[in-house]
Design a protein around this motif. Structure first.
Motif, short mmCIF file in Angstrom:
data_model
loop_
_atom_site.label_atom_id
_atom_site.label_comp_id
_atom_site.label_asym_id
_atom_site.label_seq_id
_atom_site.Cartn_x
_atom_site.Cartn_y
_atom_site.Cartn_z
N ASP A 141 -8.80 10.93 -14.38
CA ASP A 141 -7.55 10.17 -14.55
C ASP A 141 -6.96 9.76 -13.21
OD1 ASP A 141 -7.79 10.45 -17.26
OD2 ASP A 141 -6.14 11.87 -17.49
N PHE A 142 -7.04 10.65 -12.24
CA PHE A 142 -6.51 10.35 -10.92
C PHE A 142 -7.29 9.20 -10.28
CE2 PHE A 142 -6.28 10.99 -6.29
CZ PHE A 142 -4.90 10.97 -6.12
N ASP A 143 -8.62 9.24 -10.40
CA ASP A 143 -9.45 8.15 -9.87
C ASP A 143 -9.14 6.83 -10.56
OD1 ASP A 143 -10.64 9.89 -8.08
OD2 ASP A 143 -12.44 10.20 -9.32
N ALA A 144 -8.94 6.89 -11.87
CA ALA A 144 -8.60 5.67 -12.62
C ALA A 144 -7.23 5.14 -12.20
CB ALA A 144 -8.61 5.96 -14.13
N LYS A 145 -6.29 6.03 -11.98
CA LYS A 145 -4.94 5.62 -11.54
C LYS A 145 -5.02 4.98 -10.15
CE LYS A 145 -0.44 5.72 -12.22
NZ LYS A 145 0.19 4.97 -13.31
N ARG A 146 -5.83 5.56 -9.26
CA ARG A 146 -6.01 5.00 -7.92
C ARG A 146 -6.56 3.58 -8.02
NH1 ARG A 146 -9.73 8.30 -5.24
NH2 ARG A 146 -8.08 9.50 -4.27
N ALA A 147 -7.59 3.41 -8.84
CA ALA A 147 -8.19 2.08 -9.03
C ALA A 147 -7.16 1.10 -9.60
CB ALA A 147 -9.40 2.17 -9.93
N GLU A 148 -6.38 1.56 -10.57
CA GLU A 148 -5.36 0.72 -11.20
C GLU A 148 -4.32 0.26 -10.17
OE1 GLU A 148 -1.49 1.66 -13.94
OE2 GLU A 148 -3.36 2.60 -14.55
N LEU A 149 -3.92 1.16 -9.29
CA LEU A 149 -2.88 0.83 -8.31
C LEU A 149 -3.42 -0.01 -7.16
CD1 LEU A 149 -1.00 4.25 -8.15
CD2 LEU A 149 -0.16 2.11 -9.16
N LEU A 150 -4.68 0.20 -6.79
CA LEU A 150 -5.23 -0.52 -5.64
C LEU A 150 -5.85 -1.87 -6.01
CD1 LEU A 150 -6.81 2.36 -3.53
CD2 LEU A 150 -4.59 1.26 -3.26
N GLN A 151 -6.25 -2.05 -7.27
CA GLN A 151 -6.91 -3.28 -7.68
C GLN A 151 -6.09 -4.54 -7.36
OE1 GLN A 151 -10.05 -3.45 -8.53
NE2 GLN A 151 -9.89 -5.67 -8.58
N PRO A 152 -4.80 -4.57 -7.65
CA PRO A 152 -4.04 -5.77 -7.29
C PRO A 152 -4.03 -6.06 -5.79
CG PRO A 152 -2.77 -4.40 -8.79
CD PRO A 152 -3.97 -3.61 -8.39
N LEU A 153 -4.01 -5.00 -4.98
CA LEU A 153 -4.04 -5.19 -3.53
C LEU A 153 -5.39 -5.73 -3.08
CD1 LEU A 153 -2.27 -1.88 -2.40
CD2 LEU A 153 -1.26 -4.09 -2.92
N LEU A 154 -6.46 -5.19 -3.66
CA LEU A 154 -7.81 -5.66 -3.32
C LEU A 154 -7.99 -7.13 -3.73
CD1 LEU A 154 -9.86 -2.51 -4.35
CD2 LEU A 154 -9.31 -3.27 -2.03
N GLU A 155 -7.46 -7.48 -4.89
CA GLU A 155 -7.55 -8.87 -5.34
C GLU A 155 -6.75 -9.78 -4.41
OE1 GLU A 155 -6.34 -9.05 -9.45
OE2 GLU A 155 -8.11 -7.91 -10.10
N ASP A 195 3.27 6.09 -5.47
CA ASP A 195 3.07 6.20 -6.91
C ASP A 195 1.89 7.14 -7.21
OD1 ASP A 195 5.16 4.46 -7.26
OD2 ASP A 195 3.90 2.73 -7.80
N LEU A 196 0.85 7.02 -6.42
CA LEU A 196 -0.32 7.88 -6.60
C LEU A 196 0.01 9.34 -6.28
CD1 LEU A 196 -3.27 7.58 -7.43
CD2 LEU A 196 -3.85 7.33 -5.02
N GLU A 197 0.81 9.54 -5.25
CA GLU A 197 1.24 10.90 -4.89
C GLU A 197 2.09 11.50 -6.02
OE1 GLU A 197 4.03 13.10 -1.55
OE2 GLU A 197 3.16 11.15 -1.06
N ASN A 198 2.98 10.70 -6.59
CA ASN A 198 3.82 11.17 -7.70
C ASN A 198 2.96 11.55 -8.91
OD1 ASN A 198 6.15 10.84 -6.22
ND2 ASN A 198 6.61 8.83 -7.08
N TYR A 199 1.96 10.73 -9.19
CA TYR A 199 1.06 11.01 -10.31
C TYR A 199 0.28 12.30 -10.05
CZ TYR A 199 -2.33 10.26 -14.03
OH TYR A 199 -3.10 10.40 -15.15
N ARG A 219 0.83 -1.20 0.00
CA ARG A 219 0.00 0.00 0.00
C ARG A 219 0.87 1.25 0.00
NH1 ARG A 219 -0.81 1.62 4.53
NH2 ARG A 219 -1.25 3.79 4.68
N THR A 220 1.98 1.21 0.72
CA THR A 220 2.88 2.36 0.81
C THR A 220 3.42 2.72 -0.57
OG1 THR A 220 3.50 1.68 3.04
CG2 THR A 220 4.94 3.26 1.95
N LYS A 221 3.84 1.72 -1.35
CA LYS A 221 4.33 1.98 -2.70
C LYS A 221 3.21 2.51 -3.58
CE LYS A 221 6.53 -0.03 -6.77
NZ LYS A 221 6.07 1.05 -7.57
N ALA A 222 2.03 1.94 -3.48
CA ALA A 222 0.90 2.40 -4.29
C ALA A 222 0.57 3.86 -3.95
CB ALA A 222 -0.32 1.51 -4.06
N GLU A 223 0.59 4.19 -2.67
CA GLU A 223 0.32 5.57 -2.25
C GLU A 223 1.39 6.52 -2.76
OE1 GLU A 223 -0.20 5.54 1.99
OE2 GLU A 223 -2.33 5.09 1.81
#
Length: 173
Positions: A111-125, A49-53, A43-47
């Motif tokens: 785009d930001f919402d889509a990026k969030r979903a893209e980054l969090l989807q693997p964690l949710l799965e 990456d999301l912050e960088n985006y 989650r830390t890496k995803a966050e």
């Protein structure tokens, strides 16, 4: 007559015991996916990456806004000396730039919402797969997520009464 009463009570007792045993095999558990997500190292890496985006989007918006401010200041400083044709051209240019900025802001949110979903989807799965595995291993009938209130795992011995409810409502599908 006495035998009929005894058989009736014995049959009733068997139904009660059978119902009690069936209720005992129903296993319900709960999980808090928000807590799990917050403790996942990925989650830390995803966050990050999301912050960088987000910062990239903000930088682009800042650049566009800076360009708008420069052109607006130039327009305001020279408006008195401009011909009508140049003045109209500059005003159109400013209006177009303003529209581009507004469109960018709107698109950036999506785009930001889509990026969030893209980054969090693997964690949710990953969480869902772990819930499924634990539910199956432990023999749970249902696992309820405290974060959402929804059943996130339904075992093979769970009873689905959807058809019965539809029939009760007169729905024939």
């Amino acid at each position: 007559m006495n035998k009929i009463i005894k058989v009736f009570f014995l049959t009733a007792a068997l139904f009660v015991v059978n119902g009690f045993v069936s209720a005992q095999t129903l296993k319900i558990a709960h999980v808090n996916t928000n807590e799990i997500m917050s403790d996942m190292p990925e989650r830390t890496k995803a966050e990050k990456d999301l912050e960088n985006y987000y910062n990239e989007l903000q930088e682009q918006l800042k650049t566009m806004y800076g360009e708008y401010q420069n052109k607006l200041q130039d327009y305001q400083a020279n408006v008195e000396t401009m011909s009508n044709l140049v003045k109209q051209s500059k005003e159109k240019e400013l209006a177009d730039l303003e529209s581009r900025i507004t469109a960018f802001q709107s698109n950036a949110e999506g785009d930001f919402d889509a990026k969030r979903a893209e980054l969090l989807q693997p964690l949710l799965e990953k969480i869902q797969n772990a819930i499924n595995a634990v539910g199956k291993e432990k023999g749970y009938t249902y696992v309820i997520d405290l974060a959402t209130g929804a059943a996130v795992y339904v075992g093979t011995d769970a009873v689905d009464i959807t058809k019965d409810v539809k029939a009760k409502l007169g729905i024939k599908k």
